[in-house]
Design a protein around this motif. Structure first.
Motif, mmCIF file in Angstrom:
data_model
loop_
_atom_site.group_PDB
_atom_site.id
_atom_site.type_symbol
_atom_site.label_atom_id
_atom_site.label_comp_id
_atom_site.label_asym_id
_atom_site.label_seq_id
_atom_site.Cartn_x
_atom_site.Cartn_y
_atom_site.Cartn_z
ATOM 1 N N UNK A 40 0.845 -1.179 0.000
ATOM 2 C CA UNK A 40 0.000 0.000 0.000
ATOM 3 C C UNK A 40 0.892 1.244 0.000
ATOM 4 N N UNK A 41 0.562 2.215 -0.813
ATOM 5 C CA UNK A 41 1.412 3.387 -0.960
ATOM 6 C C UNK A 41 2.546 3.185 -1.937
ATOM 7 N N UNK A 42 2.709 1.949 -2.436
ATOM 8 C CA UNK A 42 3.711 1.598 -3.441
ATOM 9 C C UNK A 42 5.143 1.838 -2.967
ATOM 10 N N UNK A 43 5.367 1.771 -1.651
ATOM 11 C CA UNK A 43 6.705 1.981 -1.109
ATOM 12 C C UNK A 43 7.360 0.657 -0.739
ATOM 13 N N UNK A 44 8.653 0.557 -0.992
ATOM 14 C CA UNK A 44 9.433 -0.576 -0.499
ATOM 15 C C UNK A 44 9.595 -0.399 1.009
ATOM 16 N N UNK A 45 9.333 -1.469 1.772
ATOM 17 C CA UNK A 45 9.429 -1.421 3.227
ATOM 18 C C UNK A 45 10.655 -2.197 3.671
ATOM 19 N N UNK A 46 11.508 -1.569 4.475
ATOM 20 C CA UNK A 46 12.691 -2.232 5.011
ATOM 21 C C UNK A 46 12.838 -1.824 6.476
ATOM 22 N N UNK A 47 12.525 -2.759 7.379
ATOM 23 C CA UNK A 47 12.554 -2.442 8.800
ATOM 24 C C UNK A 47 12.495 -3.725 9.625
ATOM 25 N N UNK A 48 12.850 -3.640 10.874
ATOM 26 C CA UNK A 48 12.633 -4.749 11.796
ATOM 27 C C UNK A 48 11.172 -4.731 12.205
ATOM 28 N N UNK A 49 10.542 -5.898 12.154
ATOM 29 C CA UNK A 49 9.094 -5.973 12.307
ATOM 30 C C UNK A 49 8.694 -6.994 13.368
ATOM 31 N N UNK A 50 7.806 -6.577 14.269
ATOM 32 C CA UNK A 50 7.244 -7.508 15.244
ATOM 33 C C UNK A 50 6.136 -8.312 14.595
ATOM 34 N N UNK B 138 -3.697 -19.044 9.541
ATOM 35 C CA UNK B 138 -2.921 -17.792 9.617
ATOM 36 C C UNK B 138 -1.837 -18.053 10.661
ATOM 37 N N UNK B 139 -0.599 -18.137 10.229
ATOM 38 C CA UNK B 139 0.504 -18.518 11.113
ATOM 39 C C UNK B 139 1.139 -17.301 11.771
ATOM 40 N N UNK B 140 1.307 -16.224 11.008
ATOM 41 C CA UNK B 140 1.910 -15.000 11.535
ATOM 42 C C UNK B 140 1.085 -13.787 11.127
ATOM 43 N N UNK B 141 0.963 -12.821 12.054
ATOM 44 C CA UNK B 141 0.335 -11.536 11.764
ATOM 45 C C UNK B 141 1.305 -10.420 12.123
ATOM 46 N N UNK B 142 1.151 -9.312 11.427
ATOM 47 C CA UNK B 142 1.926 -8.133 11.800
ATOM 48 C C UNK B 142 1.390 -7.595 13.115
ATOM 49 N N UNK B 143 2.266 -7.397 14.065
ATOM 50 C CA UNK B 143 1.876 -6.848 15.367
ATOM 51 C C UNK B 143 2.006 -5.331 15.312
ATOM 52 N N UNK B 144 1.071 -4.622 15.933
ATOM 53 C CA UNK B 144 1.101 -3.163 15.870
ATOM 54 C C UNK B 144 0.571 -2.697 14.531
ATOM 55 N N UNK B 145 1.255 -1.742 13.913
ATOM 56 C CA UNK B 145 0.772 -1.219 12.642
ATOM 57 C C UNK B 145 1.049 -2.209 11.518
ATOM 58 N N UNK B 146 0.216 -2.119 10.492
ATOM 59 C CA UNK B 146 0.316 -2.988 9.324
ATOM 60 C C UNK B 146 1.240 -2.314 8.313
ATOM 61 N N UNK B 147 2.446 -2.862 8.059
ATOM 62 C CA UNK B 147 3.446 -2.136 7.279
ATOM 63 C C UNK B 147 3.197 -2.080 5.782
ATOM 64 N N UNK B 148 2.350 -2.984 5.259
ATOM 65 C CA UNK B 148 2.195 -3.037 3.806
ATOM 66 C C UNK B 148 0.750 -3.151 3.336
ATOM 67 N N UNK B 149 -0.201 -3.081 4.266
ATOM 68 C CA UNK B 149 -1.607 -3.155 3.897
ATOM 69 C C UNK B 149 -2.132 -4.550 3.687
ATOM 70 N N UNK B 150 -1.412 -5.568 4.148
ATOM 71 C CA UNK B 150 -1.885 -6.944 3.998
ATOM 72 C C UNK B 150 -3.272 -7.107 4.612
#
Length: 226
Positions: A107-117, A164-176
């Motif tokens: 979402x937003x068409x941005x490449x995401x690169x970060x440590x993610x919970x 569903x094995x894993x979910x993004x915790x906190x904010x959703x980084x890519x709009x999944x």
């Protein structure tokens, strides 16, 4: 018994060496698998690693899905061999029909690169059994096409069957959709996730060693059927 876990290399693969290192750190023997080959060399499990297979031409994973090695992987999955797809590998598994849904542009068409919970939403798969239900793990995320999408019917099925094995915790980084970061097949043997557990195997080089839990889980699954 020492488990042997194959790691596939496609043209454009970036994370095969890291995946092999994670396999070794978990106590298994990594086996190099080449995209143009068909021989799995009797491995006990397979990792389809991240990168940009075949340059992501057409769309991510679309060409790799037809690689000779993937024919062997699909056949192995029917026999219950544990298969893990990471990032581009997740895309390949979806394209190959081993997992439902698709990965699209963030979402937003941005490449995401970060440590993610991530929240461990299911511990019944072959790649998540070592975790406690609801545990949170910290692993890197680096992708431009990581937004998981599927029909509402498929999403309800994944939720209802505990796939569903894993979910993004906190904010959703890519709009999944439904914050899904990783899913499994119906038998729990095939798992795909967008973040990179192979980059979280040592506190010195990654944000944590939480990613090793996936590889330890696979060893448990292999030994349980040995």
């Amino acid at each position: 018994m020492t488990a042997r876990i194959g790691v596939i290399t496609f043209p454009g693969t970036l994370d095969d060496v890291d995946a092999s290192r994670a396999v070794r750190l978990a106590g298994a023997t990594p086996v190099e698998l080449w995209h143009a080959d068909t021989d799995l060399h009797g491995v006990d499990a397979v990792v389809v690693p991240g990168g940009f297979s075949y340059g992501d031409y057409l769309r991510a994973g679309a060409i790799a899905r037809f690689a000779p090695m993937m024919g062997s992987v699909v056949e192995a999955a029917t026999r219950g061999v544990p298969i893990l797809g990471i990032c581009n590998g997740f895309q390949v598994l979806c394209e190959a029909g081993l997992l439902p849904g698709a990965l699209t542009r963030n979402i937003g068409l941005h490449f995401v690169c970060r440590d993610q919970w991530l929240e461990v939403a299911s511990t019944t798969s072959a790649w998540s059994s070592r975790f406690e239900p609801g545990a949170e793990i910290l692993v890197p995320l680096k992708s431009g096409e990581g937004r998981y999408v599927a029909s509402e019917e498929v999403l309800d099925e994944l939720e209802g069957e505990g796939r569903v094995v894993f979910r993004y915790a906190g904010d959703n980084p890519n709009g999944s959709m439904r914050s899904i970061a990783g899913i499994s097949s119906a038998d729990g043997r095939v798992v795909g996730l967008m973040p990179h557990p192979e980059h979280a195997t040592e506190p010195l080089t990654g944000p944590s060693d939480d990613g090793l839990g996936l590889f330890y889980s696979a060893l448990d699954a292999v030994l349980a059927t040995a």
